[in-house]
Design an enzyme around this catalytic site. Structure first.
Site, PDB file in Angstrom:
ATOM      1  N   ASP A 109       0.826  -1.211   0.000  1.00 25.32           N
ATOM      2  CA  ASP A 109       0.000   0.000   0.000  1.00 25.32           C
ATOM      3  C   ASP A 109       0.858   1.258   0.000  1.00 25.32           C
ATOM      4  O   ASP A 109       2.012   1.235   0.447  1.00 25.32           O
ATOM      5  CB  ASP A 109      -0.855   0.085   1.282  1.00 25.32           C
TER       6      ASP A 109
HETATM    7  N1  URA Z   1      -1.291  -5.853   4.050  1.00 19.37           N
HETATM    8  C1  URA Z   1      -1.689  -4.568   4.072  1.00 19.37           C
HETATM    9  O1  URA Z   1      -2.661  -4.232   4.728  1.00 19.37           O
HETATM   10  N2  URA Z   1      -0.979  -3.680   3.365  1.00 19.37           N
HETATM   11  C2  URA Z   1       0.101  -3.990   2.639  1.00 19.37           C
HETATM   12  O2  URA Z   1       0.704  -3.119   2.006  1.00 19.37           O
HETATM   13  C3  URA Z   1       0.504  -5.334   2.616  1.00 19.37           C
HETATM   14  C4  URA Z   1      -0.211  -6.242   3.340  1.00 19.37           C
END
Ligand code: URA
Length: 242
Positions: A109
């Protein structure tokens, strides 16, 4: 040291024939490695170090494969080009590896930092990201407030996400508690969108910061934030041979 691959794969990488046809060429005795004729399947060679000939002609791999890890900072999108013109993870590597058509392996993310793999090898991406290979990914989450034993056990048993999906049992442990945050190290092998954040949301908890520490046995280690490095041949072979 160069990458170690099976002979038939190397012949295919050089664009001489498909892997299947390469196996036939080997069986027919048309292939030599360092001057020695090879007729059995499964022989491995080191790219760049071993000399492979087909019908007496030396063959060379045309496309060099790149396998790198980046310590992604918060505030970068995991795409090659962002529709809103935000900085991308490619911006962090492109001065060094310009025009190499390298793309991210899976996703982190915008607000997540840590270990991100990038490559120009589609087979590799498939291996690392396809759910059927059950690749473990370990994260460190700074959770606002406390975590009870009950909360930890729910993660260990699997929790129901907002869309009804029940997560597989996760490995987790509390590594620290300070300044109103609980630091939880969590290992999962699924890759649902925003899965870690949503797992904690299912417990009524909020994540203040999230970092990916490792993929399988490949660890971020002390790579500085925003910097990248080539994977070692050991790391590449481990991920490819899972
Ligand atoms: N889980 C999440 O919530 N975000 C990420 O970037 C990777 C795994």
């Amino acid at each position: 040291m160069g990458e170690i691959v099976r002979l038939q794969k190397y012949i295919a990488m050089c664009g001489v024939a498909s892997r299947r046809a390469a196996e036939t060429m080997i069986a027919e005795g048309r292939v030599s490695v360092n001057g020695e004729k090879i007729t059995e399947q499964g022989v491995k060679i080191e790219i760049g170090a071993d000399k492979v000939t087909v019908d007496g002609e030396v063959i060379k791999s045309s496309a060099k494969m790149y396998y790198i890890m980046l310590n992604k900072p918060v505030g970068y999108v995991t795409t090659v080009k962002d529709q809103f013109d935000r900085p991308t993870v490619i911006d962090l590597i492109k001065t060094d590896l310009k025009d190499k058509r390298i793309f991210p392996v899976g996703r982190l993310d915008y607000e997540t930092e840590g270990l991100l793999l990038l490559t120009n090898d589609g087979d590799f991406t498939y291996k690392v990201t396809h759910p059927k290979f059950h690749m473990d990914k370990t994260y460190l989450a700074a959770v606002k407030g406390g975590m009870s034993i009950h909360d930890m056990n729910r993660l260990r048993e699997g929790v129901k996400l907002d869309d009804g999906f029940k997560t597989s049992p996760a490995k987790c442990e509390i590594t620290d508690v300070k300044n109103g945050y609980t630091f939880v190290k969590l290992t999962i092998h699924e890759g649902k969108n925003r899965q870690v954040r949503r797992m904690f949301e299912a417990l009524g908890k909020e994540i203040a910061a999230l970092q990916r520490l490792s993929i399988g046995t490949v660890e971020l280690g002390n790579l500085p934030l925003g910097r990248w490095r080539h994977l070692t041949s050991h790391e590449v072979n481990y991920l490819k041979n899972l």
